[in-house]
Design a protein around this motif. Sequence first.
Motif, PDB file in Angstrom:
ATOM      1  N   ARG A 572       0.820  -1.226   0.000  1.00 14.73           N
ATOM      2  CA  ARG A 572       0.000   0.000   0.000  1.00 14.73           C
ATOM      3  C   ARG A 572       0.850   1.270   0.000  1.00 14.73           C
ATOM      4  NH1 ARG A 572      -5.034  -0.585   4.027  1.00 14.73           N
ATOM      5  NH2 ARG A 572      -5.334  -2.830   4.011  1.00 14.73           N
ATOM      6  N   GLN A 573       0.258   2.333  -0.525  1.00  6.93           N
ATOM      7  CA  GLN A 573       0.896   3.660  -0.436  1.00  6.93           C
ATOM      8  C   GLN A 573       0.995   4.044   1.046  1.00  6.93           C
ATOM      9  OE1 GLN A 573       2.133   6.041  -2.867  1.00  6.93           O
ATOM     10  NE2 GLN A 573       2.895   6.750  -0.906  1.00  6.93           N
ATOM     11  N   SER A 574       2.164   4.546   1.473  1.00  6.19           N
ATOM     12  CA  SER A 574       2.340   4.936   2.877  1.00  6.19           C
ATOM     13  C   SER A 574       2.633   6.425   3.007  1.00  6.19           C
ATOM     14  CB  SER A 574       3.466   4.114   3.505  1.00  6.19           C
ATOM     15  OG  SER A 574       3.034   2.777   3.650  1.00  6.19           O
ATOM     16  N   TYR A 575       2.408   6.924   4.221  1.00  8.45           N
ATOM     17  CA  TYR A 575       2.479   8.368   4.460  1.00  8.45           C
ATOM     18  C   TYR A 575       3.240   8.666   5.755  1.00  8.45           C
ATOM     19  CZ  TYR A 575      -1.420   7.970   1.208  1.00  8.45           C
ATOM     20  OH  TYR A 575      -2.202   7.653   0.128  1.00  8.45           O
ATOM     21  N   CYS A 576       3.934   9.795   5.750  1.00  6.01           N
ATOM     22  CA  CYS A 576       4.592  10.292   6.970  1.00  6.01           C
ATOM     23  C   CYS A 576       4.101  11.721   7.198  1.00  6.01           C
ATOM     24  CB  CYS A 576       6.112  10.258   6.793  1.00  6.01           C
ATOM     25  SG  CYS A 576       7.001  10.911   8.209  1.00  6.01           S
ATOM     26  N   LEU A 577       3.495  11.962   8.350  1.00  2.64           N
ATOM     27  CA  LEU A 577       2.982  13.293   8.683  1.00  2.64           C
ATOM     28  C   LEU A 577       3.846  13.885   9.798  1.00  2.64           C
ATOM     29  CD1 LEU A 577      -0.860  12.496   8.857  1.00  2.64           C
ATOM     30  CD2 LEU A 577       0.490  13.106   6.860  1.00  2.64           C
ATOM     31  N   LEU A 578       4.454  15.028   9.523  1.00  8.34           N
ATOM     32  CA  LEU A 578       5.316  15.698  10.503  1.00  8.34           C
ATOM     33  C   LEU A 578       4.559  16.894  11.072  1.00  8.34           C
ATOM     34  CD1 LEU A 578       8.487  15.832   8.227  1.00  8.34           C
ATOM     35  CD2 LEU A 578       7.982  14.097   9.943  1.00  8.34           C
ATOM     36  N   VAL A 579       4.261  16.856  12.364  1.00 10.33           N
ATOM     37  CA  VAL A 579       3.575  17.987  12.999  1.00 10.33           C
ATOM     38  C   VAL A 579       4.628  18.782  13.758  1.00 10.33           C
ATOM     39  CG1 VAL A 579       1.757  18.700  14.596  1.00 10.33           C
ATOM     40  CG2 VAL A 579       1.462  16.637  13.212  1.00 10.33           C
TER      41      VAL A 579
END
Length: 678
Positions: A572-579
């Motif tokens: 699957r397509q994966s994501y990294c979210l940086l807050v």
Amino acid sequence: MRSLQDSVGQLKGVGPKTVENLATLGIKTVGDLLTHYPSRYDDFAPTDLTVAKDKQKVTVKGTVVSEPLMSRYGYRRSRMSFRLVVGQAGVVNVVYFNQPYLKQQVEPNHDVTVLGTWDAPRQQILGTKLVAADSKAEAVGATYPANKHVRQATLRKLIRQAFDQYQNVIATLLPISLRQRYQLMERREMIKQMHFPTDTTMAEAAKRTAAFEEFFLFELRLQAIRRANRKEEGLQILYNNAELRDFIKTIPFELTAAQKRVVNEICRDLRAPYQMNRLLQGDVGSGKTIVAAIAVMAAVLAGYQVALMAPTEILAAQHAEKLAKVFSGTHVEVALLTGALTAKQHDQLAKAIKAGDVNLIVGTHALIQNGVDYANLGLVIIDEQHRFGVNQRQQLREKGEHPDVLAMTATPIPRTLAITAYGEMDVSVIDELPAGRQPIKTTWLKGNQGQSALDFLDQQLRAGAQAYVVSPLIEESENLDVKNATDLYARFKEHFGPTYQVGLLHGRMNNDEKAVVMKDFQAGKVQVMVATTVIEVGVDNPNATVMLIYDADRFGLAQLHQLRGRVGRGKRQSYCLLVADPKTDEGKARMETMVATTDGFEVAQKDLELRGAGDVLGDRQSGMPDFKVGDPVGDLKMLQIARADAGNLLATPGWDQKDENQPLVLYLQRHQLETHFD
């Protein structure tokens, strides 16, 4: 006969307490003292204020024409000002903040030298340093790395005394051909100009010589070690090539071109009669484990045992589980040796290892404990090698008769720096990702966009995926305004429960607690894993598609890249979210780099530029020392030239017999290197 190896205690006025204090700065010998170089210089050459620009650093000499005015405000805060007549510029105002002791040096009708910043609109100097005219100041003033135990004045006095007494025994280490080619100073003159420069030009020339000398000696040591290792008889692991090819055919995917190249490099080393000492670099998810598995099979086919050392029990257990699947149906017997075993289990396994009943032993530092003896250790694999000390690596090597060593790291180091830092090792790089791997999409969100991160997480969980949520702290801190894992865990539990299960993982949990949470996450019983950086290495879940990192600017680039690599391991397509709401330019640059690229080597290069080599490579165990003068990043070209010159010298027949090179031969011998020269 005086020697630079003499203790600093030989100097006048240096008693046992001063010896102890100097040791806190790494100064034990006269040689250490003379190479304790200044961190910066103050140029006392006067500035013409009539042409000086606003905010320019200036040095002026003038006559004090007013009493110093002192005012105090706040806690330990003060302001001192006086007026100074400076040549054609006339009367200027001088202000010093929080240096009340300087008042004693300011008297009307006396001359002083002021260093500071020129405030043109106010015709004022914001002072940083003040030198009384009657003091014996150098043309260029040196400022040294010091601490609370040793003051600047003490260092200056002792360095002056040491140079005066020992200058005649300072031998030049750099060969004359290199000094002439690059216009470098003799060592005595270089040390003199480093500490007591005639002017800033001479200080720069000395610094250039000192940097090259540092790089050259470092490279010479590394390459002498490498040559010594090459001459040491090692094992020839003569595996059956056809059988190894048959094993590679059972791997359920095609190796990448980079993996094939690296496998060939390792196999060539295994068959060679010298001890392999190779570093395998590969980005997160590049497929180092399968390369290691092929090396394991080669060694086992030749009748040898293999030890694989990992930094944590979690990672060791994961390697053992993964490799047991890879080797199922073969005659590779995998055993797991960690501190978690009972005494009885440990003794039984130790007997099996000694008898040769198991041929792949995976473990933590338990592998090198007393009482663990190997029947026929042929190959040592060290995972995340930067996490182990030199001594631990050496102990593992000594468990067999010169076993081959393969060190692996998922911390990408720019190749130019890797071949220099790990000069005693051969370096292999897997520089492409397996086919079908989709790059992880990375987004930077500001703190006030937290809700959109939760909405996105919701959407991914509904699609059946799992997520990591990472915080830099375990519990709330009074000092740092950052999210903490326990607080996030409570919030996420409230937000997602009872629809989704939320787990918590941090370093203060015991191994059994960690193992339960990890298993539940990998089995899909826990959908959201809230964790600290304990997951940076060692958690592998192909179903996890989101890495949500709070206060991401609190992490270094290498760490962020490692964390991001925990996702994107499935189809699957994966994501990294940086807050993050970074307060500094460096923090913003880190976030921008993470969004711009998923290439670990690009990330590492940027990390190198932002932080410097010492931090990127970790502590001194990495092989890269804390250079006193040279900067491996800014002076990389010089470092590479020094590397080539060191190699050329060692390859020159009879170089160590020449009189001019005897100081260099003594230097290498003093660093406990046998002279294995051609």
